[in-house]
Design a protein around this motif. Structure first.
Motif, PDB file in Angstrom:
ATOM      1  N   ALA A 125       0.849  -1.199   0.000  1.00  5.59           N
ATOM      2  CA  ALA A 125       0.000   0.000   0.000  1.00  5.59           C
ATOM      3  C   ALA A 125       0.879   1.242   0.000  1.00  5.59           C
ATOM      4  CB  ALA A 125      -0.913   0.011   1.210  1.00  5.59           C
ATOM      5  N   VAL A 126       0.444   2.263  -0.720  1.00  4.80           N
ATOM      6  CA  VAL A 126       1.175   3.532  -0.822  1.00  4.80           C
ATOM      7  C   VAL A 126       0.317   4.647  -0.231  1.00  4.80           C
ATOM      8  CG1 VAL A 126       2.089   5.270  -2.412  1.00  4.80           C
ATOM      9  CG2 VAL A 126       2.531   2.842  -2.830  1.00  4.80           C
ATOM     10  N   THR A 127       0.922   5.456   0.630  1.00  5.21           N
ATOM     11  CA  THR A 127       0.240   6.630   1.171  1.00  5.21           C
ATOM     12  C   THR A 127       1.137   7.848   1.029  1.00  5.21           C
ATOM     13  OG1 THR A 127       1.076   6.182   3.401  1.00  5.21           O
ATOM     14  CG2 THR A 127      -1.102   5.297   2.845  1.00  5.21           C
ATOM     15  N   LEU A 128       0.519   9.003   0.850  1.00  2.08           N
ATOM     16  CA  LEU A 128       1.209  10.294   0.817  1.00  2.08           C
ATOM     17  C   LEU A 128       0.615  11.153   1.911  1.00  2.08           C
ATOM     18  CD1 LEU A 128       1.460  11.311  -2.961  1.00  2.08           C
ATOM     19  CD2 LEU A 128       3.371  11.088  -1.381  1.00  2.08           C
ATOM     20  N   GLU A 129       1.475  11.734   2.751  1.00  2.00           N
ATOM     21  CA  GLU A 129       0.946  12.570   3.821  1.00  2.00           C
ATOM     22  C   GLU A 129       1.993  13.585   4.254  1.00  2.00           C
ATOM     23  OE1 GLU A 129       0.024  10.190   7.174  1.00  2.00           O
ATOM     24  OE2 GLU A 129       2.015   9.315   7.355  1.00  2.00           O
ATOM     25  N   PRO A 130       1.540  14.769   4.674  1.00  2.71           N
ATOM     26  CA  PRO A 130       2.491  15.760   5.188  1.00  2.71           C
ATOM     27  C   PRO A 130       2.883  15.420   6.614  1.00  2.71           C
ATOM     28  CG  PRO A 130       0.271  16.632   5.246  1.00  2.71           C
ATOM     29  CD  PRO A 130       0.171  15.277   4.618  1.00  2.71           C
TER      30      PRO A 130
ATOM     31  N   VAL B 104       9.156  29.648   1.770  1.00  2.99           N
ATOM     32  CA  VAL B 104       7.723  29.418   1.957  1.00  2.99           C
ATOM     33  C   VAL B 104       7.345  28.119   1.254  1.00  2.99           C
ATOM     34  CG1 VAL B 104       5.401  30.319   1.568  1.00  2.99           C
ATOM     35  CG2 VAL B 104       7.273  31.890   2.095  1.00  2.99           C
ATOM     36  N   VAL B 105       6.720  27.215   1.987  1.00  2.00           N
ATOM     37  CA  VAL B 105       6.331  25.913   1.457  1.00  2.00           C
ATOM     38  C   VAL B 105       4.817  25.764   1.568  1.00  2.00           C
ATOM     39  CG1 VAL B 105       6.466  23.414   1.816  1.00  2.00           C
ATOM     40  CG2 VAL B 105       8.524  24.816   1.996  1.00  2.00           C
ATOM     41  N   ALA B 106       4.199  25.269   0.493  1.00  2.00           N
ATOM     42  CA  ALA B 106       2.772  24.951   0.498  1.00  2.00           C
ATOM     43  C   ALA B 106       2.613  23.455   0.284  1.00  2.00           C
ATOM     44  CB  ALA B 106       2.038  25.723  -0.596  1.00  2.00           C
ATOM     45  N   LEU B 107       1.902  22.795   1.184  1.00  2.00           N
ATOM     46  CA  LEU B 107       1.551  21.384   1.038  1.00  2.00           C
ATOM     47  C   LEU B 107       0.077  21.333   0.649  1.00  2.00           C
ATOM     48  CD1 LEU B 107       3.357  20.071   4.230  1.00  2.00           C
ATOM     49  CD2 LEU B 107       4.115  19.814   1.878  1.00  2.00           C
ATOM     50  N   VAL B 108      -0.183  20.827  -0.546  1.00  2.00           N
ATOM     51  CA  VAL B 108      -1.514  20.932  -1.148  1.00  2.00           C
ATOM     52  C   VAL B 108      -2.086  19.535  -1.385  1.00  2.00           C
ATOM     53  CG1 VAL B 108      -2.847  21.919  -3.039  1.00  2.00           C
ATOM     54  CG2 VAL B 108      -0.750  23.045  -2.282  1.00  2.00           C
ATOM     55  N   ARG B 109      -3.360  19.376  -1.025  1.00  2.00           N
ATOM     56  CA  ARG B 109      -4.032  18.084  -1.243  1.00  2.00           C
ATOM     57  C   ARG B 109      -5.198  18.240  -2.204  1.00  2.00           C
ATOM     58  NH1 ARG B 109      -8.421  15.413   0.810  1.00  2.00           N
ATOM     59  NH2 ARG B 109      -8.805  17.044   2.377  1.00  2.00           N
ATOM     60  N   GLN B 110      -5.255  17.328  -3.162  1.00  2.00           N
ATOM     61  CA  GLN B 110      -6.393  17.223  -4.076  1.00  2.00           C
ATOM     62  C   GLN B 110      -6.801  15.751  -4.060  1.00  2.00           C
ATOM     63  OE1 GLN B 110      -7.007  20.215  -6.634  1.00  2.00           O
ATOM     64  NE2 GLN B 110      -8.982  19.436  -5.997  1.00  2.00           N
ATOM     65  N   GLY B 111      -7.962  15.451  -3.453  1.00  2.00           N
ATOM     66  CA  GLY B 111      -8.336  14.053  -3.270  1.00  2.00           C
ATOM     67  C   GLY B 111      -7.389  13.398  -2.283  1.00  2.00           C
ATOM     68  N   LEU B 112      -6.768  12.288  -2.688  1.00  2.00           N
ATOM     69  CA  LEU B 112      -5.798  11.599  -1.837  1.00  2.00           C
ATOM     70  C   LEU B 112      -4.364  11.997  -2.149  1.00  2.00           C
ATOM     71  CD1 LEU B 112      -7.290   7.975  -1.870  1.00  2.00           C
ATOM     72  CD2 LEU B 112      -7.484   9.691  -0.047  1.00  2.00           C
ATOM     73  N   VAL B 113      -4.176  12.810  -3.161  1.00  2.00           N
ATOM     74  CA  VAL B 113      -2.836  13.167  -3.631  1.00  2.00           C
ATOM     75  C   VAL B 113      -2.368  14.470  -2.993  1.00  2.00           C
ATOM     76  CG1 VAL B 113      -1.404  13.672  -5.636  1.00  2.00           C
ATOM     77  CG2 VAL B 113      -3.215  11.961  -5.810  1.00  2.00           C
ATOM     78  N   TRP B 114      -1.193  14.421  -2.391  1.00  2.00           N
ATOM     79  CA  TRP B 114      -0.541  15.607  -1.852  1.00  2.00           C
ATOM     80  C   TRP B 114       0.619  15.998  -2.758  1.00  2.00           C
ATOM     81  CZ3 TRP B 114      -1.682  18.548   2.466  1.00  2.00           C
ATOM     82  CH2 TRP B 114      -2.644  18.026   3.364  1.00  2.00           C
ATOM     83  N   GLN B 115       0.902  17.290  -2.809  1.00  2.00           N
ATOM     84  CA  GLN B 115       2.079  17.771  -3.528  1.00  2.00           C
ATOM     85  C   GLN B 115       2.649  18.972  -2.778  1.00  2.00           C
ATOM     86  OE1 GLN B 115       4.791  17.227  -4.986  1.00  2.00           O
ATOM     87  NE2 GLN B 115       3.892  16.493  -6.905  1.00  2.00           N
TER      88      GLN B 115
END
Length: 325
Positions: free
Chosen positions: A97-102, A203-214
């Motif tokens: 399983a793969v997860t992306l999280e801040p 300055v860093v922005a952690l952005v989520r769209q659905g389950l995907v973070w960038q």
């Protein structure tokens, strides 16, 4: 063979090449929660995956065998256990399983077994992908990109001024988290910055769209406010007060962020006459105007000259005065 072209042409079936018997193959599939089936995966998103390896050379006994396959994401490498599906099939399967999280101001990718055992955890570098290599077979699956655009891409704030960095893309994110120099900050789709001292901040922005973070990043420069002074046209020394009215002057500006700035020069009191003078870079890195005489603005003995430069962002005004004799 065919009779077309006077018997000089042939017809052949064209299709993708198939692995030769015994040639290893690697296949990556993702579990589709809507269709409730495994589908071919060409990139990597938060989901459950199945990695299939067909390698007859690994089938050495009449029992179901287990092998480990090296995988890598960015600089992080780990081993994925694969189990043979049948006792003599030479077909192996491993699930993960793969997860992306801040986490704080970093974006982490975690790979774990379906039971929750952590196999690998790493920060997500730009352009990272999952890589699996085995003699005779290789598989790569890039991490699904989520374009993140911050505006402005470069921001300069004079000390004492307030500015903001905004999220431009995606237009309607599900969640945004901000960090300024490693410290988490509240903010929605924008974060406000106060320039407290000359320095550079990240300055860093952690952005989520659905389950995907960038992750998006930009650097903001806090710079000193512009400082003006009157100097003698000959020698460039600071003008002493009261200044002899017939002698020419220049206006010097320090900490000017870019070329193209101008200053206004005038006389205090009624009926002021104002001239606009361009600033040019001097050899010492400061900016100076051309030489001028106080009479150009109708000033003479007993009057007071002033010069000002307004910050383009409207935050402050640099100002200086000089009495004449």
């Amino acid at each position: 063979a065919t009779e077309l072209g006077g018997g000089l042409t042939t017809a052949a079936r064209v299709e993708p090449p198939r692995p030769r018997p015994g040639e290893p193959t690697l296949t990556l599939e993702r579990w589709d929660n809507e269709a409730l089936k495994w589908v071919r995966a060409r990139d990597l998103t938060p989901a459950l995956y199945r990695l299939a390896l067909v390698d007859r050379a690994l089938d050495t006994t009449c029992e179901r065998e287990q092998v480990t396959l090296p995988l890598a994401v960015g600089e992080k490498e780990f081993l994925l256990p694969l189990v043979e599906e049948a006792a003599t099939g030479g077909e192996f399967e491993g699930r993960f399983a793969v997860t992306l999280e801040p986490r704080g101001c970093s974006l982490l990718l975690s790979v774990s077994t379906p039971e929750g055992k952590l196999l690998a955890e790493t920060e997500v570098p730009a352009g990272a992908c999952l890589v699996c290599r085995r003699p005779g077979a290789e598989l790569q699956a890039p991490i699904t990109p989520l374009p993140v655009v911050l505006s402005p891409s470069e921001l300069t704030l004079p000390v004492g001024c307030v500015g903001a960095v905004r999220l431009v893309q995606p237009e309607k994110p599900d969640e945004v988290r901000w960090c300024v120099d490693g410290a988490e900050r509240p903010g929605g789709t924008a974060v406000t910055l106060f320039a407290d001292a000359p320095r550079r901040v990240t300055v860093v922005a952690l952005v989520r769209q659905g389950l995907v973070w960038q992750r998006g990043e930009t650097v903001v420069s806090f710079v000193p406010q512009v400082r003006l002074s009157f100097v003698g046209a000959e020698g460039g020394l600071p003008a002493s007060e009261p200044w002899p009215c017939p002698l020419p002057l220049k206006v010097r500006a320090e900490h000017v962020p870019a070329s193209g700035a101008t200053v206004l020069v005038g006389k205090l009191g009624p009926d002021p006459k104002v001239v606009e003078l361009a600033l040019e870079r001097a050899p010492d890195g400061t900016f100076v105007t051309r030489a001028f005489r106080p009479i150009e603005v109708g000033a003479c003995a007993g009057d007071v000259l002033w010069a000002q430069l307004r910050d383009p962002q409207g935050c402050y005004t640099a100002y200086v005065v000089l009495s004449l004799r």
